[in-house]
Design a protein around this motif. Sequence first.
Motif, PDB file in Angstrom:
ATOM      1  N   THR A  49       1.006  -1.325   0.004  1.00  0.00           N
ATOM      2  CA  THR A  49       0.006   0.120   0.014  1.00  0.00           C
ATOM      3  C   THR A  49       0.951   1.283  -0.049  1.00  0.00           C
ATOM      4  OG1 THR A  49      -0.154  -0.129   2.375  1.00  0.00           O
ATOM      5  CG2 THR A  49      -1.884  -1.268   0.916  1.00  0.00           C
ATOM      6  N   THR A  50       1.821   1.403  -1.078  1.00  0.00           N
ATOM      7  CA  THR A  50       2.441   2.664  -1.153  1.00  0.00           C
ATOM      8  C   THR A  50       2.273   3.099  -2.688  1.00  0.00           C
ATOM      9  OG1 THR A  50       4.371   1.311  -1.937  1.00  0.00           O
ATOM     10  CG2 THR A  50       4.112   1.790   0.362  1.00  0.00           C
ATOM     11  N   SER A  51       2.529   4.494  -3.019  1.00  0.00           N
ATOM     12  CA  SER A  51       2.365   4.763  -4.329  1.00  0.00           C
ATOM     13  C   SER A  51       3.630   4.516  -5.264  1.00  0.00           C
ATOM     14  CB  SER A  51       2.269   6.558  -4.180  1.00  0.00           C
ATOM     15  OG  SER A  51       1.015   6.878  -3.608  1.00  0.00           O
ATOM     16  N   GLY A  52       3.464   4.537  -6.474  1.00  0.00           N
ATOM     17  CA  GLY A  52       4.574   4.377  -7.122  1.00  0.00           C
ATOM     18  C   GLY A  52       4.300   3.661  -8.341  1.00  0.00           C
ATOM     19  N   PHE A  53       3.283   2.662  -8.326  1.00  0.00           N
ATOM     20  CA  PHE A  53       3.357   1.648  -9.354  1.00  0.00           C
ATOM     21  C   PHE A  53       1.987   1.870 -10.215  1.00  0.00           C
ATOM     22  CE2 PHE A  53       6.558  -1.128  -7.131  1.00  0.00           C
ATOM     23  CZ  PHE A  53       7.416  -1.434  -8.202  1.00  0.00           C
ATOM     24  N   TYR A  54       1.991   1.410 -11.344  1.00  0.00           N
ATOM     25  CA  TYR A  54       0.708   1.688 -12.379  1.00  0.00           C
ATOM     26  C   TYR A  54       0.421   0.225 -13.028  1.00  0.00           C
ATOM     27  CZ  TYR A  54      -2.667   3.932 -15.655  1.00  0.00           C
ATOM     28  OH  TYR A  54      -3.795   4.302 -16.238  1.00  0.00           O
ATOM     29  N   PHE A  55      -0.517  -0.308 -12.800  1.00  0.00           N
ATOM     30  CA  PHE A  55      -1.066  -1.587 -13.554  1.00  0.00           C
ATOM     31  C   PHE A  55      -2.012  -1.112 -14.630  1.00  0.00           C
ATOM     32  CE2 PHE A  55      -0.370  -2.720  -8.734  1.00  0.00           C
ATOM     33  CZ  PHE A  55       0.907  -3.104  -9.145  1.00  0.00           C
ATOM     34  N   ALA A  56      -1.730  -1.212 -15.872  1.00  0.00           N
ATOM     35  CA  ALA A  56      -2.562  -0.747 -16.769  1.00  0.00           C
ATOM     36  C   ALA A  56      -2.914  -1.416 -17.965  1.00  0.00           C
ATOM     37  CB  ALA A  56      -2.186   0.809 -17.258  1.00  0.00           C
ATOM     38  N   GLN A  57      -3.763  -1.262 -18.818  1.00  0.00           N
ATOM     39  CA  GLN A  57      -4.286  -2.108 -20.246  1.00  0.00           C
ATOM     40  C   GLN A  57      -4.550  -0.554 -21.158  1.00  0.00           C
ATOM     41  OE1 GLN A  57      -3.335  -4.632 -20.917  1.00  0.00           O
ATOM     42  NE2 GLN A  57      -4.235  -6.538 -19.765  1.00  0.00           N
ATOM     43  N   GLN A  58      -3.807  -1.023 -22.246  1.00  0.00           N
ATOM     44  CA  GLN A  58      -3.927   0.158 -23.359  1.00  0.00           C
ATOM     45  C   GLN A  58      -4.897   0.000 -24.262  1.00  0.00           C
ATOM     46  OE1 GLN A  58      -0.199   2.502 -24.034  1.00  0.00           O
ATOM     47  NE2 GLN A  58      -0.272   1.300 -26.099  1.00  0.00           N
ATOM     48  N   PHE A  59      -5.467   0.749 -24.872  1.00  0.00           N
ATOM     49  CA  PHE A  59      -6.586   0.400 -25.993  1.00  0.00           C
ATOM     50  C   PHE A  59      -6.391   1.669 -27.191  1.00  0.00           C
ATOM     51  CE2 PHE A  59      -8.430   2.039 -22.396  1.00  0.00           C
ATOM     52  CZ  PHE A  59      -8.905   3.478 -22.720  1.00  0.00           C
ATOM     53  N   ASN A  60      -6.634   1.122 -28.219  1.00  0.00           N
ATOM     54  CA  ASN A  60      -7.160   2.394 -29.091  1.00  0.00           C
ATOM     55  C   ASN A  60      -8.237   2.208 -30.240  1.00  0.00           C
ATOM     56  OD1 ASN A  60      -5.264   0.000 -30.371  1.00  0.00           O
ATOM     57  ND2 ASN A  60      -5.452   1.268 -32.380  1.00  0.00           N
ATOM     58  N   PHE A  61      -8.499   3.145 -30.947  1.00  0.00           N
ATOM     59  CA  PHE A  61      -9.698   3.210 -31.642  1.00  0.00           C
ATOM     60  C   PHE A  61      -9.333   3.168 -33.298  1.00  0.00           C
ATOM     61  CE2 PHE A  61      -9.940   5.181 -27.487  1.00  0.00           C
ATOM     62  CZ  PHE A  61     -11.335   4.476 -27.076  1.00  0.00           C
ATOM     63  N   HIS A  62     -10.445   2.797 -33.956  1.00  0.00           N
ATOM     64  CA  HIS A  62     -10.338   2.966 -35.482  1.00  0.00           C
ATOM     65  C   HIS A  62     -10.369   4.229 -35.859  1.00  0.00           C
ATOM     66  CE1 HIS A  62     -10.719  -1.409 -36.632  1.00  0.00           C
ATOM     67  NE2 HIS A  62     -11.367  -1.685 -35.448  1.00  0.00           N
ATOM     68  N   ASN A  63      -9.607   4.662 -36.757  1.00  0.00           N
ATOM     69  CA  ASN A  63      -9.629   5.884 -37.489  1.00  0.00           C
ATOM     70  C   ASN A  63      -9.223   7.035 -36.802  1.00  0.00           C
ATOM     71  OD1 ASN A  63     -11.573   4.465 -39.479  1.00  0.00           O
ATOM     72  ND2 ASN A  63     -13.369   5.103 -38.297  1.00  0.00           N
ATOM     73  N   VAL A  64      -8.638   6.898 -35.700  1.00  0.00           N
ATOM     74  CA  VAL A  64      -7.558   8.205 -34.926  1.00  0.00           C
ATOM     75  C   VAL A  64      -6.239   7.328 -34.564  1.00  0.00           C
ATOM     76  CG1 VAL A  64      -9.475   9.510 -34.133  1.00  0.00           C
ATOM     77  CG2 VAL A  64      -8.621   7.409 -32.754  1.00  0.00           C
ATOM     78  N   THR A  65      -5.359   7.933 -34.397  1.00  0.00           N
ATOM     79  CA  THR A  65      -3.684   7.349 -34.437  1.00  0.00           C
ATOM     80  C   THR A  65      -3.482   7.199 -32.978  1.00  0.00           C
ATOM     81  OG1 THR A  65      -3.016   9.752 -34.228  1.00  0.00           O
ATOM     82  CG2 THR A  65      -3.085   8.557 -36.384  1.00  0.00           C
TER      83      THR A  65
END
Length: 241
Positions: A49-65
């Motif tokens: 229970t300390t700050s510092g880490f990020y657990f993430a999933q990335q995504f993107n969309f059709h027709n934008v970069t």
Amino acid sequence: MKLSAAALLALCAPSLAFGLVGNDWSFKTAPADGLNDITFPFNMAKAPTTSGFYFAQQFNFHNVTDVGYTGLQPRPNANGKNVVHAAFSSFQAGTTTRHKNCYQGADGGPGVSCAIEVPGNYRHTYNIEVKNIGGTTWRGTMTDTVKNKSIVIGEWTLPAGAGKLVNGQVGFVEYYIWNGQPSHTCDSLPKTEAIFYNPTSKTKGASGGAVTKVYEYGDCIGKAGYKLKKVSNGYDIKVGF
């Protein structure tokens, strides 16, 4: 030239200079024009229970970069309870928002950032749903799967012409404290652990969502205490000392 997932991650998310672990995710079948929603489950039961880490999933969309991402960050306990920080961001120029949890800009560049910080329980699995709510507007919602309690992280609107969610992207474990330091040593990385479960979707024709590969990347490969364990419907990722 076809880029590897690690290279794609580095190009799409320049803020992740000190990412540690990447993962690929995709659905075995999905509509050609994309998905209306994706849910990414996370569990931080063994994360300090300390700050510092990020657990993430990335995504993107059709027709934008440019991409978006969403995920959880541990925080110090408050009033004897775990604190859950959830983020939902777009890096696409021209993204706008009027939601109270959001503001313009993402990691010093264009886009929109949204976040909440609420009491929680790290033993519980949290689902984050990315869902279209009309036109090019998307909502991020976090649900405690034990209490079945949901809270909106934020909402933002992509530029006109943006399409649905693309099938497949990458995720990451990042120690963002290093981003603001002139140098670091790999053996100074604090210990943490999280489970990334397989993504799901309610979109008709979408099935077989999975985290398909997990790997180290960055400048601490083989030096960050990385350990990986396959669990039911996902992967348990450990780093640090």
